[in-house]
Design a protein around this motif. Sequence first.
Motif, PDB file in Angstrom:
ATOM      1  N   GLY A 275       0.818  -1.209   0.000  1.00 25.71           N
ATOM      2  CA  GLY A 275       0.000   0.000   0.000  1.00 25.71           C
ATOM      3  C   GLY A 275       0.846   1.251   0.000  1.00 25.71           C
ATOM      4  N   ARG A 276       1.900   1.241   0.788  1.00 23.50           N
ATOM      5  CA  ARG A 276       2.799   2.409   0.833  1.00 23.50           C
ATOM      6  C   ARG A 276       3.515   2.610  -0.504  1.00 23.50           C
ATOM      7  N   ILE A 277       3.929   1.508  -1.111  1.00 24.52           N
ATOM      8  CA  ILE A 277       4.578   1.605  -2.421  1.00 24.52           C
ATOM      9  C   ILE A 277       3.618   2.184  -3.450  1.00 24.52           C
ATOM     10  N   ALA A 278       2.367   1.740  -3.434  1.00 23.33           N
ATOM     11  CA  ALA A 278       1.370   2.249  -4.377  1.00 23.33           C
ATOM     12  C   ALA A 278       1.139   3.738  -4.179  1.00 23.33           C
ATOM     13  N   ALA A 279       1.084   4.170  -2.913  1.00 27.05           N
ATOM     14  CA  ALA A 279       0.870   5.592  -2.625  1.00 27.05           C
ATOM     15  C   ALA A 279       2.022   6.431  -3.165  1.00 27.05           C
ATOM     16  N   ARG A 280       3.223   5.988  -2.927  1.00 28.89           N
ATOM     17  CA  ARG A 280       4.385   6.753  -3.392  1.00 28.89           C
ATOM     18  C   ARG A 280       4.479   6.768  -4.909  1.00 28.89           C
ATOM     19  N   ALA A 281       4.095   5.652  -5.536  1.00 23.01           N
ATOM     20  CA  ALA A 281       4.122   5.608  -6.999  1.00 23.01           C
ATOM     21  C   ALA A 281       3.124   6.616  -7.578  1.00 23.01           C
ATOM     22  N   VAL A 282       1.942   6.709  -6.982  1.00 22.72           N
ATOM     23  CA  VAL A 282       0.920   7.654  -7.431  1.00 22.72           C
ATOM     24  C   VAL A 282       1.394   9.088  -7.281  1.00 22.72           C
ATOM     25  N   LEU A 283       2.116   9.375  -6.193  1.00 25.48           N
ATOM     26  CA  LEU A 283       2.565  10.732  -5.907  1.00 25.48           C
ATOM     27  C   LEU A 283       3.945  11.033  -6.469  1.00 25.48           C
ATOM     28  N   ASP A 284       4.509  10.071  -7.195  1.00 24.25           N
ATOM     29  CA  ASP A 284       5.830  10.238  -7.796  1.00 24.25           C
ATOM     30  C   ASP A 284       6.886  10.513  -6.724  1.00 24.25           C
ATOM     31  N   VAL A 285       6.829   9.728  -5.652  1.00 23.14           N
ATOM     32  CA  VAL A 285       7.788   9.818  -4.559  1.00 23.14           C
ATOM     33  C   VAL A 285       8.647   8.560  -4.566  1.00 23.14           C
ATOM     34  N   ASP A 286       9.910   8.714  -4.240  1.00 24.36           N
ATOM     35  CA  ASP A 286      10.857   7.596  -4.254  1.00 24.36           C
ATOM     36  C   ASP A 286      10.375   6.451  -3.360  1.00 24.36           C
ATOM     37  N   THR A 287      10.434   5.224  -3.876  1.00 22.57           N
ATOM     38  CA  THR A 287      10.026   4.042  -3.100  1.00 22.57           C
ATOM     39  C   THR A 287      11.225   3.247  -2.596  1.00 22.57           C
ATOM     40  N   GLU A 288      12.406   3.831  -2.669  1.00 20.72           N
ATOM     41  CA  GLU A 288      13.608   3.116  -2.232  1.00 20.72           C
ATOM     42  C   GLU A 288      13.483   2.696  -0.768  1.00 20.72           C
ATOM     43  N   GLY A 289      13.903   1.479  -0.489  1.00 18.76           N
ATOM     44  CA  GLY A 289      13.871   0.978   0.874  1.00 18.76           C
ATOM     45  C   GLY A 289      12.596   0.248   1.241  1.00 18.76           C
ATOM     46  N   LEU A 290      11.585   0.273   0.353  1.00 20.96           N
ATOM     47  CA  LEU A 290      10.338  -0.427   0.615  1.00 20.96           C
ATOM     48  C   LEU A 290      10.279  -1.705  -0.220  1.00 20.96           C
ATOM     49  N   ALA A 291      10.042  -2.831   0.416  1.00 26.55           N
ATOM     50  CA  ALA A 291       9.951  -4.103  -0.286  1.00 26.55           C
ATOM     51  C   ALA A 291       8.836  -4.933   0.331  1.00 26.55           C
ATOM     52  N   PRO A 292       8.088  -5.682  -0.483  1.00 31.32           N
ATOM     53  CA  PRO A 292       6.993  -6.498   0.045  1.00 31.32           C
ATOM     54  C   PRO A 292       7.478  -7.492   1.096  1.00 31.32           C
ATOM     55  N   ILE A 293       6.620  -7.771   2.059  1.00 38.94           N
ATOM     56  CA  ILE A 293       6.922  -8.756   3.088  1.00 38.94           C
ATOM     57  C   ILE A 293       6.336 -10.096   2.653  1.00 38.94           C
ATOM     58  N   PRO A 294       7.136 -11.166   2.609  1.00 40.56           N
ATOM     59  CA  PRO A 294       6.598 -12.474   2.202  1.00 40.56           C
ATOM     60  C   PRO A 294       5.505 -12.944   3.147  1.00 40.56           C
ATOM     61  N   GLY A 295       4.532 -13.671   2.609  1.00 40.00           N
ATOM     62  CA  GLY A 295       3.492 -14.248   3.447  1.00 40.00           C
ATOM     63  C   GLY A 295       4.079 -15.316   4.366  1.00 40.00           C
ATOM     64  N   ARG A 296       3.284 -15.741   5.340  1.00 42.02           N
ATOM     65  CA  ARG A 296       3.751 -16.774   6.269  1.00 42.02           C
ATOM     66  C   ARG A 296       2.608 -17.722   6.611  1.00 42.02           C
ATOM     67  N   ILE A 297       2.978 -18.936   6.949  1.00 40.45           N
ATOM     68  CA  ILE A 297       2.009 -19.951   7.330  1.00 40.45           C
ATOM     69  C   ILE A 297       1.584 -19.726   8.786  1.00 40.45           C
ATOM     70  N   VAL A 298       0.305 -19.728   9.030  1.00 40.45           N
ATOM     71  CA  VAL A 298      -0.241 -19.752  10.396  1.00 40.45           C
ATOM     72  C   VAL A 298      -0.666 -21.188  10.647  1.00 40.45           C
ATOM     73  N   VAL A 299       0.165 -21.923  11.359  1.00 38.03           N
ATOM     74  CA  VAL A 299      -0.071 -23.354  11.561  1.00 38.03           C
ATOM     75  C   VAL A 299      -1.045 -23.564  12.716  1.00 38.03           C
ATOM     76  N   ARG A 300      -2.158 -24.217  12.398  1.00 39.54           N
ATOM     77  CA  ARG A 300      -3.138 -24.567  13.431  1.00 39.54           C
ATOM     78  C   ARG A 300      -3.438 -26.060  13.301  1.00 39.54           C
ATOM     79  N   GLU A 301      -4.696 -26.459  13.356  1.00 35.70           N
ATOM     80  CA  GLU A 301      -5.021 -27.872  13.464  1.00 35.70           C
ATOM     81  C   GLU A 301      -5.522 -28.515  12.184  1.00 35.70           C
ATOM     82  N   SER A 302      -5.960 -27.718  11.213  1.00 35.39           N
ATOM     83  CA  SER A 302      -6.684 -28.300  10.070  1.00 35.39           C
ATOM     84  C   SER A 302      -5.772 -28.908   8.996  1.00 35.39           C
ATOM     85  N   ALA A 303      -4.469 -28.596   9.061  1.00 41.99           N
ATOM     86  CA  ALA A 303      -3.546 -29.148   8.059  1.00 41.99           C
ATOM     87  C   ALA A 303      -2.128 -29.212   8.621  1.00 41.99           C
TER      88      ALA A 303
END
Length: 308
Positions: free
Chosen positions: A280-308
């Motif tokens: 979301g922050r990257i999208a905002a900066r891209a729209v406003l033509d602001v540098d996005t350096e230093g921002l990178a997506p965070i990988p998803g993670r498994i939430v391990v519970r009981e169903s699998a």
Amino acid sequence: MGRSGRVTLSDVAKASGVSRATVSFVLNDDPRQTISVATRERVMEAAQDLGYVPHGIARALREGSSRVVVLNVDWGIEGNFSRSYVRGLDEELAEHEHILLVRHGHANPEAAQKVLDTIAPRAVLRLGEVYMRGQEPTEEDWERGFAANAALQIRYLAERGHTRIAMALPDHEFPLRDARLGFAQEAARRLGLRPLERFVVPRPRDAGAAAVEAFLAAHGDVTALAAFDDDIALRGITALRDLGRRVPDDMAVIGFDEIEYGSLSTPALTTIHIDAEILGRIAARAVLDVDTEGLAPIPGRIVVRESA
């Protein structure tokens, strides 16, 4: 959060001991606000000392647009991905003195255009648009993007010995449905698995149970369900229990894009948690033509519970 070193309105507010709104009123010289001379001087001094420089505002005004950015969110994108994305987009736009307007669902095109004509937004975004266009994911997408999150779901099941996996889908078209299914199928191919079986888990409850029963009768070798999202996963678990099947002993079930209800189900739902605030922050900066350096997506993670 990977924020840049740029001085923001919040920094000026903290240094001057006032609210961010007051800072905005002072720096924009809003004639509708009655603010004491002492407060104005304190805010201006803090802004000067910190080297605050507003971004994007002058350009927006020159272009004849407002300080509003519109985000269209289609129904069916309601998990943590959308919530965290909107939060990041909203906070980043606010730091640059813009306002976010979120519109949910499928609007009449004529009505939507009237809204846009009225507010003259700086930009109009659509959540997940890059994936809805059928764009092929890059290797970066497979490392930490939406494709990687879809692959994480399939890989988790494969690592637990499941070689015959089915994709449980919603009973009506969602904008990201084809993209999600395509990513999951490619993940299965990369893992050396057979193509994923797929079927729909409809509403209401008895219809869902009937659909699951028919599917299992035709595909008795399937041992795991990878659901389109947590809502579909919970429908699947309910159907399996209604049919006397044990989860995860008879059938493992994993959701996608965590919602609270998954932790409250029996068994509790294993799922994929996606934090899209940085996107979301990257999208905002891209729209406003602001540098996005230093921002990178965070990988998803498994939430391990009981169903699998």
